[in-house]
Write a protein that holds these residues in place. Structure first.
Motif, PDB file in Angstrom:
ATOM      1  N   THR A 146       0.834  -1.206   0.000  1.00  0.00           N
ATOM      2  CA  THR A 146       0.000   0.000   0.000  1.00  0.00           C
ATOM      3  C   THR A 146       0.865   1.251   0.000  1.00  0.00           C
ATOM      4  OG1 THR A 146      -1.777  -1.151   1.171  1.00  0.00           O
ATOM      5  CG2 THR A 146      -1.781   1.250   1.268  1.00  0.00           C
ATOM      6  N   GLY A 147       1.938   1.238   0.791  1.00  0.00           N
ATOM      7  CA  GLY A 147       2.826   2.384   0.839  1.00  0.00           C
ATOM      8  C   GLY A 147       3.518   2.636  -0.490  1.00  0.00           C
ATOM      9  N   LEU A 148       3.913   1.565  -1.172  1.00  0.00           N
ATOM     10  CA  LEU A 148       4.569   1.718  -2.469  1.00  0.00           C
ATOM     11  C   LEU A 148       3.611   2.279  -3.511  1.00  0.00           C
ATOM     12  CD1 LEU A 148       6.693  -1.577  -2.583  1.00  0.00           C
ATOM     13  CD2 LEU A 148       7.496   0.767  -2.188  1.00  0.00           C
ATOM     14  N   ILE A 149       2.346   1.861  -3.452  1.00  0.00           N
ATOM     15  CA  ILE A 149       1.344   2.425  -4.357  1.00  0.00           C
ATOM     16  C   ILE A 149       1.220   3.920  -4.112  1.00  0.00           C
ATOM     17  CG2 ILE A 149      -1.138   2.527  -4.851  1.00  0.00           C
ATOM     18  CD1 ILE A 149       0.141   0.179  -6.165  1.00  0.00           C
ATOM     19  N   GLY A 150       1.303   4.312  -2.843  1.00  0.00           N
ATOM     20  CA  GLY A 150       1.179   5.726  -2.506  1.00  0.00           C
ATOM     21  C   GLY A 150       2.272   6.586  -3.103  1.00  0.00           C
ATOM     22  N   LEU A 151       3.416   5.975  -3.487  1.00  0.00           N
ATOM     23  CA  LEU A 151       4.503   6.747  -4.083  1.00  0.00           C
ATOM     24  C   LEU A 151       4.118   7.341  -5.430  1.00  0.00           C
ATOM     25  CD1 LEU A 151       7.668   4.585  -3.290  1.00  0.00           C
ATOM     26  CD2 LEU A 151       6.990   6.757  -2.267  1.00  0.00           C
ATOM     27  N   VAL A 152       3.072   6.799  -6.043  1.00  0.00           N
ATOM     28  CA  VAL A 152       2.590   7.387  -7.295  1.00  0.00           C
ATOM     29  C   VAL A 152       2.209   8.849  -7.067  1.00  0.00           C
ATOM     30  CG1 VAL A 152       0.841   7.205  -9.120  1.00  0.00           C
ATOM     31  CG2 VAL A 152       1.794   5.137  -8.099  1.00  0.00           C
ATOM     32  N   GLY A 153       1.902   9.186  -5.820  1.00  0.00           N
ATOM     33  CA  GLY A 153       1.516  10.551  -5.483  1.00  0.00           C
ATOM     34  C   GLY A 153       2.607  11.581  -5.693  1.00  0.00           C
ATOM     35  N   VAL A 154       3.806  11.164  -6.117  1.00  0.00           N
ATOM     36  CA  VAL A 154       4.865  12.133  -6.435  1.00  0.00           C
ATOM     37  C   VAL A 154       4.425  13.074  -7.546  1.00  0.00           C
ATOM     38  CG1 VAL A 154       6.069  10.775  -8.211  1.00  0.00           C
ATOM     39  CG2 VAL A 154       7.361  12.340  -6.751  1.00  0.00           C
ATOM     40  N   ALA A 155       3.381  12.690  -8.290  1.00  0.00           N
ATOM     41  CA  ALA A 155       2.859  13.570  -9.333  1.00  0.00           C
ATOM     42  C   ALA A 155       2.388  14.897  -8.757  1.00  0.00           C
ATOM     43  CB  ALA A 155       1.697  12.881 -10.062  1.00  0.00           C
ATOM     44  N   GLY A 156       1.953  14.872  -7.493  1.00  0.00           N
ATOM     45  CA  GLY A 156       1.518  16.117  -6.867  1.00  0.00           C
ATOM     46  C   GLY A 156       2.637  17.126  -6.789  1.00  0.00           C
ATOM     47  N   ALA A 157       3.845  16.655  -6.475  1.00  0.00           N
ATOM     48  CA  ALA A 157       4.999  17.557  -6.427  1.00  0.00           C
ATOM     49  C   ALA A 157       5.319  18.086  -7.810  1.00  0.00           C
ATOM     50  CB  ALA A 157       6.201  16.816  -5.841  1.00  0.00           C
ATOM     51  N   ALA A 158       5.145  17.244  -8.841  1.00  0.00           N
ATOM     52  CA  ALA A 158       5.398  17.700 -10.207  1.00  0.00           C
ATOM     53  C   ALA A 158       4.412  18.795 -10.610  1.00  0.00           C
ATOM     54  CB  ALA A 158       5.297  16.517 -11.174  1.00  0.00           C
ATOM     55  N   GLY A 159       3.144  18.613 -10.233  1.00  0.00           N
ATOM     56  CA  GLY A 159       2.148  19.638 -10.542  1.00  0.00           C
ATOM     57  C   GLY A 159       2.452  20.945  -9.840  1.00  0.00           C
ATOM     58  N   ALA A 160       2.873  20.853  -8.589  1.00  0.00           N
ATOM     59  CA  ALA A 160       3.183  22.063  -7.826  1.00  0.00           C
ATOM     60  C   ALA A 160       4.358  22.815  -8.416  1.00  0.00           C
ATOM     61  CB  ALA A 160       3.475  21.701  -6.374  1.00  0.00           C
ATOM     62  N   SER A 161       5.313  22.098  -8.990  1.00  0.00           N
ATOM     63  CA  SER A 161       6.526  22.749  -9.484  1.00  0.00           C
ATOM     64  C   SER A 161       6.275  23.627 -10.694  1.00  0.00           C
ATOM     65  CB  SER A 161       7.586  21.685  -9.819  1.00  0.00           C
ATOM     66  OG  SER A 161       7.180  20.901 -10.930  1.00  0.00           O
ATOM     67  N   VAL A 162       5.194  23.377 -11.443  1.00  0.00           N
ATOM     68  CA  VAL A 162       4.932  24.176 -12.652  1.00  0.00           C
ATOM     69  C   VAL A 162       3.858  25.236 -12.437  1.00  0.00           C
ATOM     70  CG1 VAL A 162       5.612  22.246 -14.122  1.00  0.00           C
ATOM     71  CG2 VAL A 162       3.193  22.571 -13.578  1.00  0.00           C
ATOM     72  N   ALA A 163       3.045  25.080 -11.404  1.00  0.00           N
ATOM     73  CA  ALA A 163       1.898  25.974 -11.236  1.00  0.00           C
ATOM     74  C   ALA A 163       2.311  27.421 -11.030  1.00  0.00           C
ATOM     75  CB  ALA A 163       1.036  25.505 -10.060  1.00  0.00           C
ATOM     76  N   GLY A 164       3.340  27.646 -10.226  1.00  0.00           N
ATOM     77  CA  GLY A 164       3.757  29.015  -9.947  1.00  0.00           C
ATOM     78  C   GLY A 164       4.200  29.754 -11.193  1.00  0.00           C
ATOM     79  N   GLY A 165       4.893  29.049 -12.096  1.00  0.00           N
ATOM     80  CA  GLY A 165       5.304  29.672 -13.353  1.00  0.00           C
ATOM     81  C   GLY A 165       4.110  30.101 -14.180  1.00  0.00           C
ATOM     82  N   TRP A 166       3.048  29.289 -14.180  1.00  0.00           N
ATOM     83  CA  TRP A 166       1.834  29.673 -14.894  1.00  0.00           C
ATOM     84  C   TRP A 166       1.210  30.920 -14.282  1.00  0.00           C
ATOM     85  CZ3 TRP A 166      -1.390  24.656 -16.243  1.00  0.00           C
ATOM     86  CH2 TRP A 166      -0.611  23.843 -17.087  1.00  0.00           C
ATOM     87  N   VAL A 167       1.189  30.983 -12.953  1.00  0.00           N
ATOM     88  CA  VAL A 167       0.629  32.154 -12.283  1.00  0.00           C
ATOM     89  C   VAL A 167       1.432  33.396 -12.632  1.00  0.00           C
ATOM     90  CG1 VAL A 167       0.216  33.229 -10.028  1.00  0.00           C
ATOM     91  CG2 VAL A 167      -0.414  30.832 -10.408  1.00  0.00           C
ATOM     92  N   ASP A 168       2.768  33.285 -12.663  1.00  0.00           N
ATOM     93  CA  ASP A 168       3.614  34.424 -13.017  1.00  0.00           C
ATOM     94  C   ASP A 168       3.294  34.947 -14.410  1.00  0.00           C
ATOM     95  OD1 ASP A 168       4.946  34.342 -10.597  1.00  0.00           O
ATOM     96  OD2 ASP A 168       6.584  33.089 -11.346  1.00  0.00           O
TER      97      ASP A 168
END
Length: 405
Positions: free
Chosen positions: A259-281
């Protein structure tokens, strides 16, 4: 309404190819800090054994840490607008380092729970770093800088459970907190020596500062909307994270490690966060919000249909976390731009709403899962994502006044 000024001297702009080593250091530091608030979750059985108490009794520990975080979001984050910003962050880091060190040597439940509360309080340093990154960034890249730090924070939360499990299996949980304490102390020293001083020009008392938060909420329609969007985003995410382990056990007979290893798929959230600020700028907040809501809707559609396919389940997790990270970072970056001199209080308002949205959603989704099953949880979370989409389609944030009056 009191406002704090920007730094007395703007730092030199980082190289054009990137945001500079200091922003990167803040992103890594934010990950280390945030991880401390989640280390205990996979350690509870081992800690319960060490203290000779039932596992259920030790289950209170993560809640105590989250209580400390909640108190800090409301009472510590506004200090960013009251005291010199670098010193405020360093002081909070030192508090976290001391709390983690004491927790590693605790031999009574009272001491363990007390330090767990202080660990949560100290974890607010990560949320002090996001507006500080915007302050250090060159003009026009503030959102990109703050979202990069948020990406580091989300990555730290994600990896914390894996790291904690590995350390417990090798050298024990006490060494994890001791080592973390040393790392946080090192981060505090580096930040104290390399960070840019930033003293608010207008000083006020703490009571006046806290009262001004209410004035900010009343005077800024966009802040209210960002806070609501944050609550809906966290609510949609926590509907999944609060129930996915039970679903995987019932549907696929997965053990905690799987279950914990499946949860690692959630790294996509960090990827989404890394680009959002540039879009806002670049003035593309609306694009970020609409795409985020659509990604979360698509993700929950896949999760609803994933009863016989673990691949479909993982694809759904990836989409909802990608959308959630995009929405969260976009809202936070856009809120910071409303008043750079009040970023600490704005962040407090936003993060308290974000936290409350998740807390309420955990209760609702857990009840739905117990009474109506996985499909009901997916339907509930999809409704939250639809609300995000609908509000931005009907009345975009950009059409709201920045301030009333």
């Amino acid at each position: 309404m009191d406002h704090a000024a920007e730094p007395v001297a703007q730092p030199a702009a980082p190289p054009s190819s990137g945001l500079g080593a200091r922003i990167g250091m803040l992103a890594v530091a934010g990950g280390f800090v945030a991880a401390n608030g989640h280390f205990s979750q996979p350690l509870l059985p081992a800690m319960a054994h060490d203290f000779g108490v039932p596992a259920a009794a030790m289950g209170v520990l993560p809640a105590v840490t989250q209580l400390g975080l909640a108190v800090g979001l409301l009472t510590v984050l506004p200090l960013y607008d009251l005291f010199e910003r670098r010193r405020t962050i360093v002081a909070t880091l030192v508090l976290l380092a001391i709390a983690a060190a004491v927790q590693s040597t605790s031999h009574s439940l009272a001491a363990l729970w007390g330090t767990a509360f202080l660990v949560g309080l100290g974890c607010c340093a990560a949320q002090l770093m996001t507006p500080y990154a915007a302050l250090l960034a060159p003009k026009g890249r503030e959102g990109q800088a703050s979202s990069l730090v948020l990406s580091g924070v989300l990555t730290g939360v994600l990896l914390s459970r894996v790291v904690a499990g590995l350390v417990e299996q090798t050298i024990g949980w006490r060494y994890l907190y001791a080592g973390s304490s040393l790392c946080i102390l090192l981060i505090a020293i580096v930040l104290a020596k390399t960070g840019t001083p930033s003293m608010p020009a207008q000083r006020t008392g703490y009571r006046s500062l806290m009262r001004s938060m209410g004035a900010l909420i009343g005077a800024m329609p966009r802040l209210r909307r960002h806070a609501l969007n944050g609550a809906l985003t966290m609510g949609a995410l926590m509907a999944f994270w609060a129930t996915y382990a039970g679903h995987l056990l019932a549907q696929f007979q997965m053990n905690p490690l799987q279950t914990g290893l499946i949860g690692l798929v959630g790294v996509a959230g960090a990827a989404g966060a890394s680009v959002a600020g540039g879009w806002v700028d670049k003035g593309r907040y609306r694009h970020a919000q609409l795409i985020a809501a659509l990604l979360m809707l698509a993700g929950y559609a896949l999760l609803w249909q994933s009863h016989a396919s673990i691949a479909l389940f993982c694809a759904g997790v990836l989409l909802i976390d990608l959308g959630g990270g995009l929405s969260h970072a976009g809202n936070q970056s856009s809120a910071f731009a409303l008043d750079p001199a009040a970023r600490g209080r704005i962040n407090s308002v936003y993060m308290v709403s974000y936290f409350l949205g998740g807390a309420v959603s955990v209760s609702i989704s857990t009840l739905l899962f117990a009474t109506a099953g996985w499909s009901a949880v997916c339907g509930y979370a999809a409704v939250l994502a639809l609300l995000l989409l609908g509000m931005e389609l009907v009345r975009p944030v950009a059409t709201l006044p920045r301030t009333d009056g």
